[in-house]
Design an enzyme around this catalytic site. Structure first.
Site, short mmCIF file in Angstrom:
data_model
loop_
_atom_site.label_atom_id
_atom_site.label_comp_id
_atom_site.label_asym_id
_atom_site.label_seq_id
_atom_site.Cartn_x
_atom_site.Cartn_y
_atom_site.Cartn_z
N ARG A 382 0.82 -1.21 0.00
CA ARG A 382 0.00 0.00 0.00
C ARG A 382 0.85 1.26 0.00
O ARG A 382 0.46 2.28 -0.53
CB ARG A 382 -0.90 0.01 1.23
N VAL A 505 -8.65 -1.18 -5.53
CA VAL A 505 -7.83 -2.33 -5.17
C VAL A 505 -7.00 -2.07 -3.91
O VAL A 505 -6.85 -0.94 -3.47
CB VAL A 505 -6.90 -2.72 -6.34
N GLU A 506 -6.47 -3.17 -3.35
CA GLU A 506 -5.63 -3.15 -2.14
C GLU A 506 -6.30 -2.41 -1.00
O GLU A 506 -5.69 -1.61 -0.30
CB GLU A 506 -4.24 -2.56 -2.45
N GLY A 507 -7.59 -2.67 -0.81
CA GLY A 507 -8.36 -2.02 0.24
C GLY A 507 -9.21 -0.92 -0.35
O GLY A 507 -8.70 0.15 -0.68
#
Length: 855
Positions: A382, A505-507
């Site tokens: 992140r 994406v990624e949270g």
């Protein structure tokens, strides 16, 4: 009436005495002594009734004895407070506990204290590239960028085979893999710079290069793999012999990854002709980047051991495994098309896939440890990949839109000189600089073991991708019609098109803001709350009481201190805030210090008011998270400015960034106060943080205009804004064309002014485009100047032109010819160039010209 007023003033002095001295961080004895001194003065000087003085002295003596004596304090109020605290604690699942404990704490922990140690932040070494890393950026990365034609990549739906070959040959898939395993072994900052430069040319290429170095098999093997797994896989991944993907998300488990239904059962089975202990897997995953071309699948699943072949636990927990995609039962599905951005992404499924136990990442010892592995490694992904992509988008938009606003004219003025356009340009330039500050500084806090600060990573990912979306919208507004017409010349539409991918994406950003930043950060980063929780969890009551006593009174001392700070600094001014020597500009550091005290006090009020229901109070959590985020981003801006030796030409950008974060902070605080649960509690908090009324800094039009001009002219400030981007040298490249036109238009500014002056004087006809031949004939300009103007006009025309396609040209429909790289197998069930729901190539109906509205 006067006597009543005097009594109230004395009582106010008594109630604030302890709070005021807390500003100087005294011990409890000093606080008790200060309150006693004020009470003594009150008794001697005030005409108070005797009964009131007796009551006050009894209350003071009782409190002094209980608070000052360790044994009495722990036994009398301590046990009751501990019991109440345990009742107020929300229930925490194992997955929540692991997520909270994952990663480390960096600067965001200081912001929770209300008294950030700026010297600590400024002493951190700024990120630097090694000679080898710089050479890689200037060599292989530049070569790769020159190979990338994003229009062709998107139109064909794939990276050219030459690009895949070059990525493998130069070890782009092994950026984070240590040299002893055949990789490049570069730093987190170098990784970020590489992704950013590639993303400025092609999002598809950047995603392809970054995923193997982000959350995936390589990272997980490096951090948790067995020695055998490292020896076997890391060299293959570094060379690109194996293309990895990681399968986490499924149809039933999106943001709540812990609820995945993909299962593995420990059992015995046959593998390579012999019976071994292993796992039988079934899974259904989607949205998996690189899945259509992957040769190595990292898989997350829930492991069960009904026969207790591994131990006593029947439900072992989330586990990660490495599975070659040619394993029997593994199915690589078709292909998703995320907003037509051409990186490989698709589903994968498995039916009764048997794998040996040593394919689990970490071997048998890694069984059930998958969630912890993911949470610890996700922070670095992140903090690096998506912030780098977002920063590249902001910088590219700044590069192109600033130049376009200077080149494009309307009403005989560059459009960048109109105040409405300048507002958008200021946001583009300011957000590009702020994004670069956060991207670069956050890499300072990433550790060699990859366990980076989870909250800082979440803040950076969320806010940079959101600001990328704002920049993309502003860039489209400034470009107008040329921004919405796709084609090789268009350099902003793809940024606009791809922006939602980073947000998703990624949270997902909505949940990151409303649940993670403060919900996880309050427990992980607060100086005392986690200590109180850990103390309450101890089984031995005496140990729990002793640990809780120290944490609780430390927490209370901090809250009282911050209450005093907020009052004193709000009433008497921020000049009372003491700063370490050499911090410039001091007014920004003082403003953020006051805001930190306001945030810390609001946090304690919120925790006291909602306690165990905090998880469900998403509005409250989101606003407190916003306050924390804007404090963090403004801090990163100050650190970045000081890292760069405080360049004068970047000062407007710093001022814009800090003002933007300050305004957003106060908006979030005001919204919090207006909606705070419990009106009396909200009034008390409002009186402490805004004793003189709300004061949100106003918009600064003069500053906005200064910032808006920076990307519109060649200058050191413009160079700083686009630093780290690949600047093409191919004369037909759209970015080269616009950069070349900017230089020529600026060079032609002086003769253009002469022509306009001649028109106003009546020496030339008042035409939209002054006649150069007539101007030469009348000696208004010379031949050299006329040539400069001709070159500028030609360059301007090239920039404002838009692409045209024949009405029936296949090339006018981007997204055809979708295929995997030539060295990879075609995704199962997919037909090159097919559309969902068709069996292959299908022609689209041509529009009826009668039914098609004209522009």
């Amino acid at each position: 009436m006067i006597d009543l007023l005097v009594q109230l003033l004395w009582l106010a002095a008594l109630s604030l005495a302890a709070t005021a001295v807390f500003c100087f961080r005294p011990r409890r004895i000093a606080a008790i002594g200060a309150v006693g001194a004020v009470l003594l003065a009150y008794s001697v000087l005030s005409p108070a009734p005797v009964w009131l003085q007796v009551v006050l002295w009894i209350a003071f003596a009782s409190a002094a004895v209980v608070i000052g004596h360790d044994g009495l304090r722990r036994e009398l109020p301590g046990r009751l407070l501990l019991r109440l605290f345990r009742k107020a604690l929300p229930k925490m699942s194992d997955s929540e506990r692991i997520a909270i404990e994952a990663g480390s704490v960096s600067w965001e922990g200081e912001l929770f204290s209300g008294a950030p140690d700026w010297a600590k932040l400024m002493q951190q070494q700024p990120p630097r590239l090694s000679e080898e890393e710089s050479a890689f950026l200037e060599g292989p990365v530049n070569t790769l960028c020159a190979m990338l034609d994003d229009w062709r990549i998107t139109s064909e739906g794939r990276l050219p085979q030459a690009v895949w070959d070059y990525l493998r040959a130069e070890k782009f898939f092994g950026v984070i893999i240590p040299k002893e395993h055949g990789g490049l072994g570069f730093s987190a900052y170098a990784h970020s710079c590489i992704v950013m430069k590639i993303a400025g040319r092609s999002v598809a290429a950047a995603v392809t290069a970054m995923v193997p170095n982000s959350l995936g098999p390589g990272k997980l093997i490096l951090a948790y793999g067995t020695p055998e797994q490292r020896r076997h896989y890391l060299p293959r991944l570094a060379r690109g012999d194996d293309i990895p993907c990681f399968a986490l998300t499924g149809p039933q488990a999106g943001s709540d990854a812990s609820s995945m239904t993909d299962t593995g059962v420990v059992c015995r089975g046959r593998f390579n002709g012999r019976e071994v202990l292993g796992v039988r897997l079934n899974w259904d995953k989607r949205y998996i980047t690189l899945a259509p071309v992957a040769t190595l699948l990292g898989l997350a699943f829930r492991l069960r051991d009904p026969q207790h072949l591994l131990g006593d636990k029947g439900d072992v927990g989330i586990t990660l495994a490495l599975i070659p995609t040619n394993t029997p039962g593994v199915e690589i599905g078709g292909r998703h098309l995320p907003l037509n951005v051409a990186f490989m992404n698709g589903p994968t499924r498995g039916r009764d896939v048997f794998i040996p136990l040593d394919w689990i990442i970490g071997g048998a010892g890694g069984a059930g440890e998958g969630w912890r592995m993911l949470m610890e490694c996700l922070a670095e992904g992140r903090a690096i990949s998506l912030p780098a992509l977002a920063t590249a988008a902001c910088k590219t938009a700044c590069f192109a839109t600033g130049a376009y606003a200077r080149i494009r004219s309307q009403f005989r003025l560059p459009i960048g000189e109109f105040e409405g356009v300048a507002e958008a340009l200021a946001r583009i330039a300011g957000n590009a600089w702020l994004a670069d500050a956060a991207r670069s500084v956050v890499t300072e806090s990433l550790h060699d073991d990859g366990h980076g600060p989870a909250i800082a990573a979440a803040i950076t990912k969320y806010h940079l991708t959101e600001r990328m979306r704002q920049v993309a919208n502003d860039a489209m507004d400034v470009h107008g019609g040329s921004g919405i017409c796709l084609g090789p010349r268009n350099h902003v539409a793809r940024l606009y098109q791809a922006a939602p991918i980073g947000i998703t994406v990624e949270g997902a950003n909505i949940l990151t803001r409303s649940m993670m930043v403060f919900g996880q950060g309050a427990i992980r980063c607060h100086p005392w709350l986690l200590k109180e929780i850990e103390a309450a969890a101890l089984d031995n009551d005496d140990d729990a009481l002793q640990a809780f006593d120290a944490a609780f009174w430390g927490h209370l001392s901090q809250a009282a201190t911050n209450a005093g700070r907020c009052l004193v600094w709000s009433v008497f001014g921020r000049w009372l805030i003491r700063l370490p020597q050499g911090l410039r500009p001091a007014r920004h550091f003082r403003a953020l210090t006051r805001m930190s005290a306001m945030f810390a006090l609001a946090t304690d009020f919120a925790l006291l008011r909602v306690n165990r229901s905090l998880k469900r109070r998403e509005h409250l959590s989101a606003r407190l998270g916003d306050m924390l985020s804007y404090l963090y981003l403004a801090s990163m801006a100050l650190k970045h400015f000081n890292n760069r030796n405080s360049p004068y030409h970047e000062r407007p950008l710093l001022d814009w960034a800090v003002l933007e974060c300050t305004r957003c902070f106060h908006r979030a605080l005001n919204d919090l106060l207006d909606n705070f649960p419990g009106r009396w509690t909200a009034l008390k908090l409002r009186w402490l943080v805004y004793p003189l009324g709300r004061r949100t800094p106003p918009e600064n039009d003069e500053l906005n205009d200064r910032v808006a001009r920076l990307p519109c002219e060649p200058s050191p400030a413009r160079d700083a804004l686009i630093e780290g981007l690949f600047v093409p040298e191919q004369r037909d490249d759209p970015l080269f064309v616009i950069a070349d036109a900017l230089n020529k238009v600026v060079a032609a500014a002086t003769p253009e002014k002469k022509l306009r002056a001649a028109q106003r004087a009546g020496d030339l006809p008042n035409e939209a485009v002054p006649d150069l031949d007539l101007a030469l004939e009348k000696n208004i300009i010379g031949e050299d100047e006329a040539e400069v103007v001709r070159n500028a006009r030609e360059a301007r025309n090239r920039v404002i032109a838009v692409d045209e396609f024949a009405a029936d040209a296949p090339g006018a429909r981007p997204g055809q010819g979708v295929a995997a790289p030539e060295t990879q197998p075609e995704p199962a069930g997919a037909v090159s160039g097919s559309r969902p729901g068709t069996g292959g190539e299908a022609s689209e109906p041509r529009p009826n010209p009668v039914d098609t509205p004209s522009a």
